[in-house]
Motif scaffolding. Structure first.
Motif, PDB file in Angstrom:
ATOM      1  N   PRO A 206       0.118  -9.301  -5.570  1.00 27.82           N
ATOM      2  CA  PRO A 206      -0.357  -9.443  -6.952  1.00 27.82           C
ATOM      3  C   PRO A 206      -1.880  -9.500  -7.056  1.00 27.82           C
ATOM      4  N   GLY A 207      -2.559  -9.858  -5.973  1.00 29.14           N
ATOM      5  CA  GLY A 207      -4.003 -10.042  -6.067  1.00 29.14           C
ATOM      6  C   GLY A 207      -4.817  -8.773  -5.895  1.00 29.14           C
ATOM      7  N   ASN A 208      -4.162  -7.653  -5.542  1.00 26.87           N
ATOM      8  CA  ASN A 208      -4.927  -6.448  -5.223  1.00 26.87           C
ATOM      9  C   ASN A 208      -5.404  -5.726  -6.489  1.00 26.87           C
ATOM     10  N   ALA A 209      -6.726  -5.592  -6.605  1.00 26.43           N
ATOM     11  CA  ALA A 209      -7.294  -5.021  -7.835  1.00 26.43           C
ATOM     12  C   ALA A 209      -6.977  -3.538  -7.969  1.00 26.43           C
ATOM     13  N   GLU A 210      -6.911  -2.847  -6.841  1.00 25.49           N
ATOM     14  CA  GLU A 210      -6.667  -1.411  -6.878  1.00 25.49           C
ATOM     15  C   GLU A 210      -5.280  -1.120  -7.446  1.00 25.49           C
ATOM     16  N   TYR A 211      -4.281  -1.825  -6.953  1.00 28.79           N
ATOM     17  CA  TYR A 211      -2.910  -1.612  -7.417  1.00 28.79           C
ATOM     18  C   TYR A 211      -2.773  -2.013  -8.881  1.00 28.79           C
ATOM     19  N   ARG A 212      -3.456  -3.137  -9.191  1.00 31.64           N
ATOM     20  CA  ARG A 212      -3.387  -3.654 -10.562  1.00 31.64           C
ATOM     21  C   ARG A 212      -3.971  -2.626 -11.543  1.00 31.64           C
ATOM     22  N   ALA A 213      -5.096  -1.997 -11.141  1.00 32.64           N
ATOM     23  CA  ALA A 213      -5.746  -1.016 -12.024  1.00 32.64           C
ATOM     24  C   ALA A 213      -4.811   0.161 -12.286  1.00 32.64           C
ATOM     25  N   ALA A 214      -4.107   0.610 -11.226  1.00 26.06           N
ATOM     26  CA  ALA A 214      -3.202   1.743 -11.389  1.00 26.06           C
ATOM     27  C   ALA A 214      -2.056   1.375 -12.314  1.00 26.06           C
TER      28      ALA A 214
ATOM     29  N   GLU B 293       0.831  -1.199   0.000  1.00 31.54           N
ATOM     30  CA  GLU B 293       0.000   0.000   0.000  1.00 31.54           C
ATOM     31  C   GLU B 293       0.867   1.252   0.000  1.00 31.54           C
ATOM     32  N   TRP B 294       1.969   1.194   0.741  1.00 33.31           N
ATOM     33  CA  TRP B 294       2.872   2.345   0.767  1.00 33.31           C
ATOM     34  C   TRP B 294       3.339   2.667  -0.646  1.00 33.31           C
ATOM     35  N   HIS B 295       3.763   1.618  -1.379  1.00 35.72           N
ATOM     36  CA  HIS B 295       4.261   1.838  -2.741  1.00 35.72           C
ATOM     37  C   HIS B 295       3.150   2.366  -3.645  1.00 35.72           C
ATOM     38  N   TYR B 296       1.946   1.832  -3.440  1.00 37.91           N
ATOM     39  CA  TYR B 296       0.823   2.295  -4.254  1.00 37.91           C
ATOM     40  C   TYR B 296       0.564   3.783  -4.010  1.00 37.91           C
ATOM     41  N   LEU B 297       0.545   4.164  -2.738  1.00 35.30           N
ATOM     42  CA  LEU B 297       0.248   5.570  -2.415  1.00 35.30           C
ATOM     43  C   LEU B 297       1.378   6.489  -2.860  1.00 35.30           C
TER      44      LEU B 297
ATOM     45  N   GLN C 287       7.385   2.721 -11.363  1.00 36.06           N
ATOM     46  CA  GLN C 287       8.167   1.766 -10.572  1.00 36.06           C
ATOM     47  C   GLN C 287       7.476   1.428  -9.257  1.00 36.06           C
ATOM     48  N   ASP C 288       6.881   2.432  -8.626  1.00 37.91           N
ATOM     49  CA  ASP C 288       6.210   2.168  -7.354  1.00 37.91           C
ATOM     50  C   ASP C 288       4.961   1.313  -7.547  1.00 37.91           C
ATOM     51  N   PHE C 289       4.191   1.605  -8.605  1.00 40.92           N
ATOM     52  CA  PHE C 289       3.012   0.777  -8.873  1.00 40.92           C
ATOM     53  C   PHE C 289       3.441  -0.667  -9.150  1.00 40.92           C
ATOM     54  N   SER C 290       4.514  -0.841  -9.908  1.00 44.49           N
ATOM     55  CA  SER C 290       4.985  -2.197 -10.209  1.00 44.49           C
ATOM     56  C   SER C 290       5.368  -2.916  -8.927  1.00 44.49           C
ATOM     57  N   ARG C 291       6.047  -2.197  -8.053  1.00 45.37           N
ATOM     58  CA  ARG C 291       6.492  -2.785  -6.789  1.00 45.37           C
ATOM     59  C   ARG C 291       5.275  -3.217  -5.954  1.00 45.37           C
TER      60      ARG C 291
ATOM     61  N   GLN D 139      -3.281   1.138 -15.936  1.00 43.21           N
ATOM     62  CA  GLN D 139      -3.521   2.457 -16.536  1.00 43.21           C
ATOM     63  C   GLN D 139      -2.218   3.066 -17.029  1.00 43.21           C
ATOM     64  N   ILE D 140      -1.207   3.045 -16.159  1.00 45.33           N
ATOM     65  CA  ILE D 140       0.046   3.709 -16.514  1.00 45.33           C
ATOM     66  C   ILE D 140       0.760   2.924 -17.619  1.00 45.33           C
ATOM     67  N   SER D 141       0.612   1.598 -17.649  1.00 43.75           N
ATOM     68  CA  SER D 141       1.253   0.807 -18.706  1.00 43.75           C
ATOM     69  C   SER D 141       0.612   1.092 -20.053  1.00 43.75           C
ATOM     70  N   GLN D 142      -0.718   1.222 -20.027  1.00 45.49           N
ATOM     71  CA  GLN D 142      -1.411   1.508 -21.290  1.00 45.49           C
ATOM     72  C   GLN D 142      -1.013   2.879 -21.821  1.00 45.49           C
ATOM     73  N   GLN D 143      -0.863   3.834 -20.904  1.00 49.18           N
ATOM     74  CA  GLN D 143      -0.454   5.169 -21.337  1.00 49.18           C
ATOM     75  C   GLN D 143       0.922   5.108 -21.968  1.00 49.18           C
ATOM     76  N   ARG D 144       1.798   4.301 -21.376  1.00 50.21           N
ATOM     77  CA  ARG D 144       3.150   4.203 -21.909  1.00 50.21           C
ATOM     78  C   ARG D 144       3.174   3.528 -23.267  1.00 50.21           C
ATOM     79  N   SER D 145       2.210   2.643 -23.499  1.00 49.29           N
ATOM     80  CA  SER D 145       2.217   1.916 -24.763  1.00 49.29           C
ATOM     81  C   SER D 145       1.728   2.782 -25.925  1.00 49.29           C
ATOM     82  N   GLY D 146       1.239   3.978 -25.622  1.00 47.19           N
ATOM     83  CA  GLY D 146       0.803   4.863 -26.699  1.00 47.19           C
ATOM     84  C   GLY D 146      -0.678   4.765 -26.968  1.00 47.19           C
ATOM     85  N   MET D 147      -1.415   4.104 -26.087  1.00 43.93           N
ATOM     86  CA  MET D 147      -2.836   3.921 -26.306  1.00 43.93           C
ATOM     87  C   MET D 147      -3.601   5.243 -26.195  1.00 43.93           C
TER      88      MET D 147
END
Lengths: 301, 207
Positions: B149-157, B119-123, B139-143, B160-168
């Motif tokens: 790995p099971g947390n939906a909130e962290y996964r969503a964040a 949660e610390w890394h997510y925040l 990097q913090d979201f990945s961490r 989102q950032i991965s899709q932005q990086r991919s140029g979507m």
């Protein structure tokens, strides 16, 4: 870091493109009138964008245009904005201030012979810069602060990409937030402008770094991507390619933030040109600068 | 209140269908999903409210004719990450959502390294993201996702950032198939470049 903020011409109406050129010409004229003929050499697309934005935010409405001859190339007729107002003077001052710091940087970075031209232009720019400073002290303060911060960041211990981009991004955030005028400070409009400026500054710094990567490695100059991937002259081409793809994804992330902010901008005139630059021109530049040498095979990967 | 037709960018004589389309386009543009975690979320929500009101006004005005069932998109689901599970970092979350990024970061930075959980890394990632430091946020979201790995909130964040990086959502995707716009021939791009060189000293005509 000049020349990255440009429109994608094929997607503009002819009228819109002429207006864009009209501002470009008007900025050139403004530079010549206020800072002497040599100042025209400092003209660039980035400051043209700043001028466009200032026009779009001012309440003056669409400026008037007229036809005339180009001063640099008298054989050519051009269409220029005939207004002489604060938007143009302010953009001209920014052009001079940015050019001055760029030249100072060049003089400090390169050897005696390579910097001869820079030294020569510094003689002239020194005076122009002083003039711009007295007229627009706020612009000068924002730029000089960013330059000082950049120097501190670069001598730090392997700084991250975000930290390296911070000074330029912060500078643009300040310039854009001020562009709305003092009466708007603190409003959502200024907040949107600040965010737009931040992302655009970050994008500009990063694309410049990515574009200059091979040159910086050769000259052993500072480059955030070289630091991150520990690149030097002996690095294989694959490592460089990896760094470039990484840079592209960082740029994409930045553009997605910029697009979200730009969707909230409230613009008067020149809206199509400004939107074209942000939504089409910048991705085009990313493709041109980062992938121009890889033909065909990029897409077949 | 300003003219509802102006807000939607349509003329008062536009058909119901045109109005619905204009509304949908704008609603997509200002949808809270696009501004999740963004410092401009409030401004976008305000805009969304304006559009919803304008659309409602027009529909009401044209009552009698059925305006279709394009129910207004709700701007209400900005509850991103504001969830009910008890959280160690409730104060940090409150600070973040009330826009006090610097205060939130100060508290987070005070947590000793060995106590920094998912949660610390997510925040921390959220704080960095709002500041525009997208790489460190990534990097913090990945961490955070690595630790839990099971947390939906962290996964969503992270998604989102991965899709932005991919140029979507803007930018350029070198692997992209969708960007037909860019598939122009090499001669054209060469010409463009040559053209650009011509105009840097000349009158600035790109052609």
């Amino acid at each position: 870091m000049f020349g990255y903020i440009r429109p994608q011409k094929s997607e503009l109406l002819v009228r819109e493109f002429e207006e864009y050129n009209g501002i470009y010409c008007a900025l050139c004229r403004s530079l010549g009138r206020e800072y002497g003929p040599f100042a025209r050499l400092a003209l660039n697309y980035d400051c043209t964008f700043y001028a466009l934005l200032l026009f779009a935010l001012s309440s003056g409405g669409q400026p008037g245009f007229s036809k005339g001859r180009c001063v640099v190339n008298p054989l050519k007729k051009c269409f220029f904005c005939r207004e002489r107002n604060n938007s143009l003077s302010s953009a001209a001052a920014l052009t001079i201030i940015l050019a001055y710091y760029k030249v100072c940087d060049d003089v400090a970075d390169s050897g005696f012979f390579r910097s001869l031209f820079a030294r020569f232009s510094l003689l002239f720019l020194h005076h122009a810069h002083k003039k711009a400073d007295t007229r627009y002290p706020k612009l000068e303060k924002a730029v000089s602060k960013a330059m000082r911060k950049q120097q501190t960041v670069e001598i730090g211990n392997s700084p991250g990409v975000d930290l390296c981009a911070e000074p330029t991004a912060g500078m643009m955030a300040e310039l854009f937030a001020d562009a709305a005028g003092p009466e708007k400070s603190g409003t959502p409009a200024a907040q949107v402008l600040r965010e737009t400026g931040y992302c655009l500054g970050r994008w500009t710094y990063l694309i410049d770094a990515a574009d200059d990567l091979p040159k910086d490695i050769r000259r052993k100059s500072f480059n955030p991507f070289a630091v991150k991937f520990q690149l030097d002259e002996k690095s294989p081409p694959e490592a460089l390619k990896q760094a470039r793809y990484y840079a592209n994804s960082v740029l994409n992330g930045t553009l997605s933030q910029l697009d979200a902010a730009a969707d909230l901008l409230e613009l008067g005139c020149f809206e199509p040109a400004i939107r074209n630059i942000i939504f089409l021109g910048l991705p085009m530049m990313q493709r041109q600068r980062l992938f121009r040498k890889e033909n065909g095979n990029v897409r077949s990967l | 209140m300003s003219d509802p037709y102006e807000v939607l960018g349509v003329s008062p004589s536009a058909s119901d269908e045109e109005i619905k389309n204009a509304y949908r386009t704008l609603a997509k543009k200002y949808h809270p999903d696009h501004y999740a975690n963004s410092p401009l979320a409030d401004v976008a929500a305000e805009k969304m409210k304006e559009i919803n009101e304008a659309y409602d006004t027009i529909v009401k005005e044209r009552k009698g004719r059925r305006a279709g069932n394009a129910g207004p998109y709700t701007a209400g689901q900005t509850d991103y990450g504001r969830y009910s599970a008890p959280s160690e970092y409730a104060d940090v979350r409150n600070l973040i959502y009330s826009g006090r990024n610097a205060d939130a970061e100060q508290i987070l930075d005070g947590v000793p390294t060995e106590n920094r959980d998912a949660e610390w890394h997510y925040l921390k990632g959220t704080v960095l993201y709002r500041r525009g430091w997208l790489e460190e946020a990534y990097q913090d979201f990945s961490r955070a996702c690595q630790i839990e790995p099971g947390n939906a909130e962290y996964r969503a964040a992270l998604n989102q950032i991965s899709q932005q990086r991919s140029g979507m959502y803007g930018g350029y995707n070198p692997y992209g198939t969708s960007s037909d716009r860019w598939s122009g021939c090499d001669i054209c791009s060469t010409l463009c470049a040559a053209d650009a060189c011509c105009s840097c000293l000349g009158g600035g005509r790109m052609c």
